[in-house]
Design a protein around this motif. Structure first.
Motif, PDB file in Angstrom:
ATOM      1  N   MET A 252       9.179 -20.274 101.943  1.00  0.00           N
ATOM      2  CA  MET A 252       8.083 -21.032 101.352  1.00  0.00           C
ATOM      3  C   MET A 252       7.946 -22.431 101.936  1.00  0.00           C
ATOM      4  SD  MET A 252       8.401 -19.883  97.361  1.00  0.00           S
ATOM      5  CE  MET A 252       8.369 -18.139  96.907  1.00  0.00           C
ATOM      6  N   VAL A 253       9.050 -22.993 102.431  1.00  0.00           N
ATOM      7  CA  VAL A 253       8.969 -24.332 103.033  1.00  0.00           C
ATOM      8  C   VAL A 253       8.987 -24.268 104.553  1.00  0.00           C
ATOM      9  CG1 VAL A 253       9.969 -25.493 101.038  1.00  0.00           C
ATOM     10  CG2 VAL A 253      11.476 -24.690 102.864  1.00  0.00           C
ATOM     11  N   GLY A 254       8.909 -23.054 105.098  1.00  0.00           N
ATOM     12  CA  GLY A 254       8.884 -22.897 106.547  1.00  0.00           C
ATOM     13  C   GLY A 254      10.205 -23.204 107.222  1.00  0.00           C
ATOM     14  N   ARG A 255      11.320 -23.014 106.516  1.00  0.00           N
ATOM     15  CA  ARG A 255      12.639 -23.292 107.068  1.00  0.00           C
ATOM     16  C   ARG A 255      13.603 -22.176 106.652  1.00  0.00           C
ATOM     17  NH1 ARG A 255       9.861 -26.728 108.942  1.00  0.00           N
ATOM     18  NH2 ARG A 255      10.324 -28.944 109.270  1.00  0.00           N
ATOM     19  N   ASN A 256      13.336 -20.988 107.134  1.00  0.00           N
ATOM     20  CA  ASN A 256      14.155 -19.843 106.735  1.00  0.00           C
ATOM     21  C   ASN A 256      15.441 -19.830 107.554  1.00  0.00           C
ATOM     22  OD1 ASN A 256      14.934 -17.558 105.430  1.00  0.00           O
ATOM     23  ND2 ASN A 256      13.107 -16.385 105.928  1.00  0.00           N
ATOM     24  N   ARG A 257      16.452 -20.528 107.086  1.00  0.00           N
ATOM     25  CA  ARG A 257      17.697 -20.710 107.834  1.00  0.00           C
ATOM     26  C   ARG A 257      18.642 -19.525 107.666  1.00  0.00           C
ATOM     27  NH1 ARG A 257      15.709 -24.599 111.021  1.00  0.00           N
ATOM     28  NH2 ARG A 257      15.463 -26.622 109.965  1.00  0.00           N
ATOM     29  N   PRO A 258      19.520 -19.313 108.645  1.00  0.00           N
ATOM     30  CA  PRO A 258      20.562 -18.293 108.491  1.00  0.00           C
ATOM     31  C   PRO A 258      21.473 -18.629 107.314  1.00  0.00           C
ATOM     32  CG  PRO A 258      20.393 -19.012 110.779  1.00  0.00           C
ATOM     33  CD  PRO A 258      19.560 -19.964 109.976  1.00  0.00           C
ATOM     34  N   ILE A 259      21.869 -17.603 106.567  1.00  0.00           N
ATOM     35  CA  ILE A 259      22.748 -17.781 105.416  1.00  0.00           C
ATOM     36  C   ILE A 259      24.144 -17.298 105.772  1.00  0.00           C
ATOM     37  CG2 ILE A 259      23.184 -17.044 103.031  1.00  0.00           C
ATOM     38  CD1 ILE A 259      20.129 -16.752 102.740  1.00  0.00           C
ATOM     39  N   LEU A 260      25.133 -18.115 105.478  1.00  0.00           N
ATOM     40  CA  LEU A 260      26.524 -17.771 105.741  1.00  0.00           C
ATOM     41  C   LEU A 260      27.235 -17.558 104.410  1.00  0.00           C
ATOM     42  CD1 LEU A 260      28.915 -17.492 107.719  1.00  0.00           C
ATOM     43  CD2 LEU A 260      29.262 -19.979 107.484  1.00  0.00           C
ATOM     44  N   PRO A 261      27.372 -16.287 103.968  1.00  0.00           N
ATOM     45  CA  PRO A 261      28.046 -16.030 102.688  1.00  0.00           C
ATOM     46  C   PRO A 261      29.504 -16.489 102.736  1.00  0.00           C
ATOM     47  CG  PRO A 261      26.848 -14.092 103.447  1.00  0.00           C
ATOM     48  CD  PRO A 261      26.891 -15.045 104.599  1.00  0.00           C
ATOM     49  N   LEU A 262      29.955 -17.103 101.653  1.00  0.00           N
ATOM     50  CA  LEU A 262      31.322 -17.614 101.586  1.00  0.00           C
ATOM     51  C   LEU A 262      32.171 -16.752 100.656  1.00  0.00           C
ATOM     52  CD1 LEU A 262      30.603 -21.446 101.141  1.00  0.00           C
ATOM     53  CD2 LEU A 262      31.206 -20.241 103.261  1.00  0.00           C
ATOM     54  N   PRO A 263      33.425 -16.516 101.010  1.00  0.00           N
ATOM     55  CA  PRO A 263      34.333 -15.857 100.059  1.00  0.00           C
ATOM     56  C   PRO A 263      34.572 -16.766  98.862  1.00  0.00           C
ATOM     57  CG  PRO A 263      35.540 -16.693 101.956  1.00  0.00           C
ATOM     58  CD  PRO A 263      34.089 -16.877 102.271  1.00  0.00           C
ATOM     59  N   SER A 264      35.091 -16.197  97.775  1.00  0.00           N
ATOM     60  CA  SER A 264      35.216 -16.949  96.526  1.00  0.00           C
ATOM     61  C   SER A 264      36.048 -18.223  96.679  1.00  0.00           C
ATOM     62  CB  SER A 264      35.817 -16.061  95.438  1.00  0.00           C
ATOM     63  OG  SER A 264      37.074 -15.540  95.853  1.00  0.00           O
ATOM     64  N   SER A 265      37.114 -18.170  97.464  1.00  0.00           N
ATOM     65  CA  SER A 265      37.957 -19.352  97.631  1.00  0.00           C
ATOM     66  C   SER A 265      37.190 -20.473  98.340  1.00  0.00           C
ATOM     67  CB  SER A 265      39.219 -19.005  98.419  1.00  0.00           C
ATOM     68  OG  SER A 265      38.882 -18.442  99.681  1.00  0.00           O
ATOM     69  N   ALA A 266      36.415 -20.110  99.365  1.00  0.00           N
ATOM     70  CA  ALA A 266      35.622 -21.104 100.087  1.00  0.00           C
ATOM     71  C   ALA A 266      34.470 -21.621  99.220  1.00  0.00           C
ATOM     72  CB  ALA A 266      35.081 -20.505 101.380  1.00  0.00           C
ATOM     73  N   ALA A 267      33.915 -20.744  98.369  1.00  0.00           N
ATOM     74  CA  ALA A 267      32.835 -21.169  97.469  1.00  0.00           C
ATOM     75  C   ALA A 267      33.338 -22.220  96.487  1.00  0.00           C
ATOM     76  CB  ALA A 267      32.271 -19.970  96.721  1.00  0.00           C
ATOM     77  N   LEU A 268      34.551 -22.038  95.997  1.00  0.00           N
ATOM     78  CA  LEU A 268      35.126 -23.019  95.075  1.00  0.00           C
ATOM     79  C   LEU A 268      35.412 -24.338  95.785  1.00  0.00           C
ATOM     80  CD1 LEU A 268      37.531 -20.764  92.988  1.00  0.00           C
ATOM     81  CD2 LEU A 268      35.508 -21.961  92.147  1.00  0.00           C
ATOM     82  N   LEU A 269      35.867 -24.245  97.015  1.00  0.00           N
ATOM     83  CA  LEU A 269      36.121 -25.463  97.786  1.00  0.00           C
ATOM     84  C   LEU A 269      34.810 -26.205  98.040  1.00  0.00           C
ATOM     85  CD1 LEU A 269      37.923 -27.353  99.405  1.00  0.00           C
ATOM     86  CD2 LEU A 269      37.660 -25.811 101.375  1.00  0.00           C
ATOM     87  N   GLN A 270      33.770 -25.461  98.404  1.00  0.00           N
ATOM     88  CA  GLN A 270      32.453 -26.075  98.617  1.00  0.00           C
ATOM     89  C   GLN A 270      31.977 -26.761  97.340  1.00  0.00           C
ATOM     90  OE1 GLN A 270      28.921 -23.521  98.672  1.00  0.00           O
ATOM     91  NE2 GLN A 270      28.290 -24.476 100.608  1.00  0.00           N
TER      92      GLN A 270
ATOM     93  N   LYS B 164      25.796 -34.767  92.310  1.00  0.00           N
ATOM     94  CA  LYS B 164      26.550 -33.589  91.876  1.00  0.00           C
ATOM     95  C   LYS B 164      25.685 -32.325  91.919  1.00  0.00           C
ATOM     96  CE  LYS B 164      30.213 -32.571  88.586  1.00  0.00           C
ATOM     97  NZ  LYS B 164      30.921 -33.002  87.367  1.00  0.00           N
ATOM     98  N   LEU B 165      25.401 -31.856  93.122  1.00  0.00           N
ATOM     99  CA  LEU B 165      24.511 -30.714  93.307  1.00  0.00           C
ATOM    100  C   LEU B 165      25.091 -29.415  92.770  1.00  0.00           C
ATOM    101  CD1 LEU B 165      23.307 -31.444  96.960  1.00  0.00           C
ATOM    102  CD2 LEU B 165      22.187 -32.054  94.806  1.00  0.00           C
ATOM    103  N   MET B 166      26.397 -29.297  92.763  1.00  0.00           N
ATOM    104  CA  MET B 166      27.052 -28.053  92.357  1.00  0.00           C
ATOM    105  C   MET B 166      28.421 -28.394  91.798  1.00  0.00           C
ATOM    106  SD  MET B 166      26.771 -24.650  92.333  1.00  0.00           S
ATOM    107  CE  MET B 166      25.497 -24.284  93.539  1.00  0.00           C
ATOM    108  N   SER B 167      28.964 -27.524  90.953  1.00  0.00           N
ATOM    109  CA  SER B 167      30.310 -27.726  90.428  1.00  0.00           C
ATOM    110  C   SER B 167      31.051 -26.395  90.409  1.00  0.00           C
ATOM    111  CB  SER B 167      30.265 -28.304  89.005  1.00  0.00           C
ATOM    112  OG  SER B 167      29.814 -27.325  88.083  1.00  0.00           O
ATOM    113  N   ARG B 168      32.354 -26.464  90.266  1.00  0.00           N
ATOM    114  CA  ARG B 168      33.146 -25.242  90.165  1.00  0.00           C
ATOM    115  C   ARG B 168      32.789 -24.468  88.898  1.00  0.00           C
ATOM    116  NH1 ARG B 168      38.688 -28.291  90.836  1.00  0.00           N
ATOM    117  NH2 ARG B 168      37.296 -29.937  90.080  1.00  0.00           N
ATOM    118  N   ASP B 169      32.367 -25.181  87.866  1.00  0.00           N
ATOM    119  CA  ASP B 169      31.942 -24.489  86.644  1.00  0.00           C
ATOM    120  C   ASP B 169      30.661 -23.704  86.885  1.00  0.00           C
ATOM    121  OD1 ASP B 169      32.681 -24.237  83.746  1.00  0.00           O
ATOM    122  OD2 ASP B 169      30.617 -24.940  83.499  1.00  0.00           O
ATOM    123  N   ASN B 170      29.753 -24.235  87.704  1.00  0.00           N
ATOM    124  CA  ASN B 170      28.546 -23.488  88.075  1.00  0.00           C
ATOM    125  C   ASN B 170      28.914 -22.188  88.782  1.00  0.00           C
ATOM    126  OD1 ASN B 170      26.881 -26.572  89.052  1.00  0.00           O
ATOM    127  ND2 ASN B 170      26.954 -25.597  87.044  1.00  0.00           N
TER     128      ASN B 170
END
Length: 322
Positions: free
Chosen positions: A237-255, A265-271
């Motif tokens: 929709m914004v003309g920026r369809n970027r490649p998505i790199l799925p993260l494993p759960s451990s990396a998602a928590l680190l991110q 605070k865009l994201m939290s471990r509770d999210n």
């Protein structure tokens, strides 16, 4: 129909702004919105039936006075992040204050002053045993409402809410404008996004229809998406369809931990914990709400697409008879 006095707590927020504008378009209501800072609510002063008052709703005396003037009380107050829970507690102190203690005090004030209707914003996935503090605190807030059978209350549980100014679809659209690749945790988590205008209309129906009292309604849109699909849609929709790199759960928590410590605070471990449970309706939408949900693909391009593409999209919709 007699004019009704509506008190909207959390009326300056994302859903509150849309609901107050909807109610302000009718002379059937007198709408009062308390706020700690008047300047945050100036955008609501577009109707003669809407008034904004400077007040601290966490002061019991102030809250009681506000509620005493209302026929209907609406609680839209909610937060997405909290400090960690202390040992042995189910949720952090900020969730406790906003999602549990405040509803308890609002309900007590409503009972004290004989309020005709109380409308409560919860969340899809609210569960006392849910994986996140957010879900557990939302369930505790609901329990404060249902513990008082003498109060005519309606509870709404929306899935993630989208619309102009949201903090979900807009977030991923913005990230794809900035970065060439988007690392994504919980990519297969499922959501059933609901349009903010539809949520506002559901609350209005609960004001107008006494028969809805005593019920809890789940709110969702017409389609279920994975988080990966939502990110792709927002990028398109914004003309920026970027490649998505799925993260494993451990990396998602680190991110999420890293994002917790950035401004805003865009994201939290509770999210991330919340996304362990699919955010979709348990059953078809109740027919009592006369529900015709708005599709994400219909509404989101109107505020995400560049203006020239919006005009092309509007032309397409007009030719399709929408």
């Amino acid at each position: 129909m007699a004019v009704r006095n509506i008190l909207v707590l959390g009326g300056t927020g994302f859903v509150g702004t849309r609901l107050v504008r909807l109610l302000g378009s009718s002379t059937d209501y007198r709408v009062m919105v308390p706020t700690r800072r008047i300047e945050r609510a100036k955008h609501l002063l577009v109707s003669p039936v809407v008034s904004v008052v400077q007040a601290d709703i966490h002061d019991d005396g102030v809250l009681s006075q506000l509620v005493s003037q209302a026929d209907v009380v609406i609680n839209l107050v909610g937060i997405l992040h909290s400090r960690p829970a202390r040992k042995g507690q189910a949720y952090g102190p900020d969730f406790e204050a906003q999602h549990v203690a405040l509803p308890r005090r609002i309900v007590a004030a409503c009972l004290r002053h004989g309020v005709a209707r109380y409308l409560h914003m919860s969340a899809l996935g609210a569960d006392p045993h849910g994986p996140s503090m957010y879900q557990r605190s939302k369930a505790a807030g609901e329990a404060e409402v249902t513990a008082q059978p003498g109060l005519p209350a309606v509870i709404f549980r929306p899935s993630v809410i989208f619309g102009e100014g949201d903090r979900f679809i807009n977030l991923f659209a913005g990230l794809q404008k900035r970065f060439p690749v988007l690392p994504l945790g919980s990519a297969e988590a499922r959501f059933q996004p609901v349009y903010v205008g539809d949520v506002a209309h559901a609350f209005k129906q609960a004001i107008d229809q006494p028969k809805l009292a005593g019920q809890c309604f789940e709110l969702g849109g017409p389609r279920v998406y994975s988080l990966r699909e939502l990110v792709r849609l927002s990028g398109w929709m914004v003309g920026r369809n970027r490649p998505i790199l799925p993260l494993p759960s451990s990396a998602a928590l680190l991110q999420a931990w890293l994002l917790e410590h950035l401004p805003g605070k865009l994201m939290s471990r509770d999210n991330v914990a919340s996304m362990r449970v699919d955010n979709v309706l348990a059953a078809p939408m109740s027919s009592a709400l006369q529900w015709v949900p708005t599709a994400l693909e219909e509404a989101a391009p109107l505020y995400l697409m560049p203006r020239n593409e919006q005009r092309q999209f509007d032309l397409f919709r007009s030719k399709a008879g929408r």
